[in-house]
Design an enzyme around this catalytic site. Structure first.
Site, short mmCIF file in Angstrom:
data_model
loop_
_atom_site.label_atom_id
_atom_site.label_comp_id
_atom_site.label_asym_id
_atom_site.label_seq_id
_atom_site.Cartn_x
_atom_site.Cartn_y
_atom_site.Cartn_z
CG PHE A 287 -2.07 -30.52 -3.97
CD1 PHE A 287 -0.95 -30.61 -3.15
CD2 PHE A 287 -2.42 -31.62 -4.75
CE1 PHE A 287 -0.18 -31.77 -3.12
CE2 PHE A 287 -1.65 -32.78 -4.73
CZ PHE A 287 -0.54 -32.85 -3.91
N GLY B 141 -0.78 -37.79 -14.68
CA GLY B 141 -2.01 -37.90 -13.90
C GLY B 141 -1.80 -38.94 -12.81
NE ARG C 12 -4.72 -41.12 -2.28
CZ ARG C 12 -3.51 -41.44 -2.69
NH1 ARG C 12 -2.73 -42.18 -1.94
NH2 ARG C 12 -3.08 -41.03 -3.86
NE ARG D 127 -44.22 -43.04 -7.22
CZ ARG D 127 -45.05 -42.55 -8.12
NH1 ARG D 127 -45.77 -41.47 -7.84
NH2 ARG D 127 -45.18 -43.12 -9.30
CD GLU E 137 -7.68 -35.29 -2.31
OE1 GLU E 137 -7.20 -35.94 -1.37
OE2 GLU E 137 -8.18 -34.16 -2.18
#
Ligand code: FAD
Length: 380
Positions: free
Chosen positions: A122, A130, A243, A268, A363
């Site tokens: 895509f 952007g 999304r 631990r 995205e």
């Protein structure tokens, strides 16, 4: 079309086993070699993963959004690079075609996308476009029954493997912003199309992003998706859906990290007892668990709403915003719970910490999700 409950559970079981037994042991190697082995990709194809969201009539599994999110959550439990192998075919690389393509376009491309024979990308982002994706400058000039594309795209996932690109380009230079943009299906191998070298990234090694450059690339007019000027709408609807998928991956990653934290904290020992006995460590586990549960509930509710056909622009943005920020906090706490080991590569926690950082950026960054949530809320 949704699977019957038994078939869905079987599919999820198979994928869970594949993730746990086949992929998890390969995580360090894939990060080291920056490549998912070809035999693993072949197995993904056999499992039908490339076609999860492709309608059955075109050879895919045709999962509902809820079903797809459940698969994405299982895949979140391993390095995100594995999901990226087929992620563009399931999401941003195919959905423009699925939602807006003509029957002829779908017949031509979807069967090969469903099998994974054809990998898709895509291509929206550009050096100067952007977050402001409506500022696309790549030009598509009409020339008879073709368009001629010129421009460059940046950070395009799977570009080095893709056989088909969904490209957003400006068909009307006199109309700035969203309305002048159209979407095109551009096959790899088109003369004038070139792919840059994969970028070096902070994490998600094994998944590649490259520049895609168009120099007088002739694209037949029949490869346009939707009407001229509808390309931005195509892109936004594709992202709206994507999304939710990303949010589901974040939930899976958080759940994996919480399990790793619990396993480590119970084993631990310090001050003569497991660190899981210390309430300050428990608080971190509790916070992570609570946030992961909240994100899971939000994602599943949104997916179900989407499956009814209702608009989920606000909810999908909220899901991605919350889940991606949440997994960042969970990964940060995981480093803390592992202490020094959390910072050392062999334990894999620092790798996850770097891997999940991307979810807050691509995205649509968290800030862009906030803007969508606010816009939809105020408008509503
Ligand atoms: C690994 C990777 C894979 C990617 N894959 C793809 C792909 O397959 N296809 C594709 O098209 N793109 C892809 N992208 C691009 C990605 O979607 C963009 O990087 C992202 O949308 C952000 O754009 P930008 O990098 O230009 O940042 P910018 O837009 O420059 O943003 C920089 C900062 O400013 C903030 N900001 C910008 N505008 C606003 C505003 N109005 N209000 C508040 N804050 C704002 C942002 O949130 C961010 O914090 C990928 C990126 C990466 C890193």
């Amino acid at each position: 079309m949704s699977l019957d409950q038994d078939t869905l559970e079987q599919l999820l079981d198979t994928i869970r086993r594949f993730v746990d037994e086949r992929l998890r042991p390969l995580e360090a190697r894939v990060a080291e070699e920056d490549e998912v082995p070809a035999d693993v990709v072949a197995e993904m194809r056999e499992l039908g993963l490339f076609g999860l969201s492709i309608p059955e009539e075109y050879g895919g599994l045709g999962l509902t959004m809820e079903e797809e999110c459940r698969v994405a959550m299982v895949f979140g439990r391993t390095s995100p690079a594995f999901r990226s192998v087929f992620g563009t075919n399931v999401g941003i690389g195919s959905q423009g075609l699925v939602m807006f393509g003509t029957d002829e376009q779908k017949q031509r491309f979807l069967p090969d996308i469903a099998t994974g024979e054809l990998v898709t990308s895509f291509a929206l982002t550009e050096p100067e476009a952007g977050s402001d994706s409506a500022a696309v400058q790549t030009r598509a000039r009409r020339d008879g029954d073709h368009y001629v594309l010129n421009g460059s795209k940046r950070f395009i996932t799977n570009a080095d493997k893709a056989g088909l690109f969904t490209v957003m380009a400006r068909t009307d230079p006199d109309t700035p912003g969203a309305k002048g943009i159209s979407a095109f299906l551009v096959p790899q191998g088109s003369p004038g199309l070139s792919i840059g070298k994969p970028e070096k990234k902070m994490g998600q090694h094994g998944a590649h992003v490259c520049d895609v450059v168009f120099k007088d690339v002739r694209v037949p007019a029949e490869n346009r998706i939707g009407a001229e000027g509808e390309g931005f709408k195509v892109a936004m609807q594709v992202l709206d859906r994507g999304r939710l998928h990303i949010a589901a991956v974040c939930v899976g990653a958080a759940e994996r990290l919480i399990e790793d934290c619990v396993a480590y904290a119970t084993e631990r020992r310090q001050f003569g007892k497991p660190i899981a006995d210390f309430q300050l460590v428990q608080a971190m586990i509790a916070d992570s668990r609570t946030e992961a549960m909240a994100a899971r509930a939000l994602v599943m509710e949104t997916a179900r709403k989407r499956d009814t056909g209702a608009s989920t622009t606000l909810e999908a943005a909220a899901s991605k915003y919350f889940a991606s920020e949440m997994v960042g906090r969970v990964a940060d706490r995981a480093v803390q719970i592992f202490g020094g080991a959390g910072y050392i590569a062999d334990y894999g926690i620092e790798r996850f910490y770097r891997d999940v950082r991307l979810f807050r950026i691509y995205e649509g960054s968290s800030q862009i999700q906030q803007l969508i949530i606010a816009r939809e809320t105020i408008r509503g």
